[in-house]
Design an enzyme around this catalytic site. Structure first.
Site, mmCIF file in Angstrom:
data_model
loop_
_atom_site.group_PDB
_atom_site.id
_atom_site.type_symbol
_atom_site.label_atom_id
_atom_site.label_comp_id
_atom_site.label_asym_id
_atom_site.label_seq_id
_atom_site.Cartn_x
_atom_site.Cartn_y
_atom_site.Cartn_z
ATOM 1 N N ARG A 1 0.799 -1.226 0.000
ATOM 2 C CA ARG A 1 0.000 0.000 0.000
ATOM 3 C C ARG A 1 0.836 1.282 0.000
ATOM 4 N NH1 ARG A 1 -3.874 -0.636 4.802
ATOM 5 N NH2 ARG A 1 -2.568 -2.397 5.403
ATOM 6 N N ASN B 1 37.797 30.242 -6.800
ATOM 7 C CA ASN B 1 38.589 29.274 -6.024
ATOM 8 C C ASN B 1 38.879 28.008 -6.804
ATOM 9 O OD1 ASN B 1 35.751 28.899 -5.856
ATOM 10 N ND2 ASN B 1 36.020 27.492 -4.150
ATOM 11 N N GLY C 1 36.867 48.651 -6.422
ATOM 12 C CA GLY C 1 35.704 47.963 -6.980
ATOM 13 C C GLY C 1 35.964 47.506 -8.407
ATOM 14 N N ARG D 1 41.589 47.084 -13.078
ATOM 15 C CA ARG D 1 40.441 47.166 -13.977
ATOM 16 C C ARG D 1 40.797 48.164 -15.075
ATOM 17 N NH1 ARG D 1 37.821 50.443 -9.292
ATOM 18 N NH2 ARG D 1 38.349 52.550 -9.948
#
Ligand code: UD1
Ligand code: CA
Length: 469
Positions: free
Chosen positions: A15, A399, A436, A453
């Site tokens: 069942r 990583n 940043g 950057r």
């Protein structure tokens, strides 16, 4: 006197309508069979025998994985296969060669998960190697259960009659057999050898041994269960969910009696163990798994899932946070830390005191020292982060080079600007500042500002292209 414990778990569980053997379905995160094994652990049996049949390989492998193969050998859990399954009496016949000594044999069901240790102990004590002791239960609706027939004069147990073999009068009896008993081992061996299958189901009924014991003049006792819950079996998903709720309600009540404040005990799930200090508050719909420790004054917001983690005093886990240490102690949150909403702490996240982890920040296999903050949209993997570090929105540790994982070390008081990529292995010295949008591939000396950057250029008087007419 040697104690044997036999757990019947060979039945099909039709069942459940599942490919998983019935006894492996989970209640509060642990299989039904594991619950039974856990409750009989303190009884120090000479042998614990699990009778398997349907899905035997799966069941045996699951038990071994649960308790560890070494523990299995040491703890004397053995398996007996019953193929085909010709009834509960036939099941015990298969176990006879594995029974040790002349003492008591306790028979339990693999699909009756909430049997209490104290009840099992009461059966064993009452048996004392010479009486047949049945665990019975008064049921509002006893249909399907074997009925306990008692002597109208002295109320002594005479026999068990199975529901399908019972007369209409016998079906009116509300005292049912729970399926659990303790029997003198030597007599049990003899009795099951004498069973026949001449009954409505053509099965070898274990319950027929009751009349045999009475005929031999042996004491037969019926002990009533302390609650219906502890004798309820699982036959279908509805019963499984009902027992889950009953179990969760009982756990929640115990925790509240111990001082924990639950916003709604009906919306609380513990699948494992939860230890806690004073003044702990848990909002609705939280799930705790494995081993979780909550220190004094910890507050958990709504809809958190916390697994194998230690949360120290005063820490606050805001709504919708997910903490998964994988193994016990695999994640930890320091005193007074603020986590979430929508934070994700993965295995190896070890956060110090007063750390802040904000929304959509993922931390894996990283330590963050006291007061470090990563408040928005960031990833820290395989990183060692110093005290008071401010890790900007959108900053990530790169990583993984596609083959190996590397570490990122961030010294005390470093500021990592928004949207930085820290390509590991890399070390940012104490007090360094990362502009940043930088992609940092080389170590940064303490106190330096590193910017990596494209330089901003300005083209004065530049005219935007326009559509040709
Ligand atoms: C059994 C009892 C009934 C009792 C009820 C309580 C018998 C004959 N009847 O009935 O008096 O009220 O439990 O739930 O014992 N199993 C095996 N091998 C088999 C058959 C069953 O291992 O050949 C195992 C099942 O997996 C289960 C347990 O024995 O764990 C009970 O079997 P089940 O078929 O549920 O017994 P019932 O007919 O309900
Ligand atoms: Ca049953």
């Amino acid at each position: 006197m040697a104690l044997n414990i036999v757990i019947m778990a060979a039945g099909k569980g039709t069942r459940m309508k599942s490919a998983t053997p019935k006894v492996l379905h989970k209640l509060a995160g642990r299989s039904l069979l594991a619950h039974v094994l856990k409750s009989c652990e303190p009884l120090h049996a000479a042998a614990r025998i699990v009778i398997t049949g349907h899905g035997a390989e799966l069941v045996e492998a699951a038990v071994a994985a649960d308790i560890g193969t070494a523990a299995q050998a040491a703890g004397g859990i053995g398996f007996v296969r019953q193929m085909p399954q010709l009834g509960t009496g036939h099941a015990i016949q298969q176990a006879v060669p594995a029974l040790v000594g002349e003492g008591t044999t306790l028979i339990l069901n693999g699909d009756v998960p909430l049997i209490e240790t104290a009840t099992a102990k009461a059966l064993i004590d009452a048996c004392a190697g010479h009486a047949l002791v049945l665990l019975t239960v008064d049921l509002f609706d006893p249909s399907g259960y074997g009925r306990i027939l008692r002597d109208p004069d002295d109320d002594g147990v005479l026999a068990i009659v199975e529901h399908k073999d019972a007369t209409p009068e016998q079906r009116l009896i509300h005292e049912g057999y729970s399926g659990m008993m303790a029997a003198p081992t030597a007599a049990l061996k003899r009795w099951v050898g004498q069973l026949s299958n001449n009954n409505a189901q053509g099965e070898y009924y274990l319950t027929d041994i009751v009349a045999m014991a009475v005929a031999e003049g042996l004491p037969v006792l019926g002990i009533k269960a302390s609650s219906e819950t502890e004798v309820l079996g699982v036959n279908d998903p509805v019963q499984l969910a009902q027992l889950e709720r009953a179990f969760q309600a009982a756990q929640a009540e115990d925790l509240m009696h111990a001082g924990m404040r639950l916003a709604d005990p009906a919306r609380f799930d513990l699948r494992g163990t939860l230890t806690h200090g004073q003044d702990v508050e848990i909002d609705v719909n939280c799930v705790f798994e494995g081993e979780v420790e909550l220190g004094d004054g910890v507050r958990i917001g709504a809809n958190c899932v916390i697994r194998n983690a230690k949360i120290a005093a005063g820490a606050r886990i805001h709504e919708f946070s997910h903490i998964d240490g994988e193994k016990p102690g695999g994640a930890s949150v320091g005193a007074g830390a603020l986590i979430g909403p929508f934070a994700r702490l993965r295995p190896g996240a070890q956060l110090g005191a007063d750390v802040h982890i904000g929304n959509f920040v993922e931390v894996k296999n990283s330590t963050l020292a006291k007061g470090a903050k990563a408040n928005h949209l960031a990833y820290l993997g395989d990183a060692t982060v110093g005290e008071r570090v401010n890790y900007g929105a959108g900053a990530i540790t790169a990583n993984y080079d596609g083959a190996n994982k590397h570490r990122t070390t961030i010294g005390d008081d470093v500021h990592v600007g928004s949207n930085c990529v820290l390509v590991a292995p890399v070390t940012l010295g104490k007090g360094a500042t990362i502009g940043g949008g930088s992609t940092i591939t080389k170590d940064v000396n303490p106190g330096d500002l590193a910017v990596a950057r494209g330089k901003q250029v300005a083209l004065t008087g530049w005219i935007r292209p326009a559509k040709k007419r």
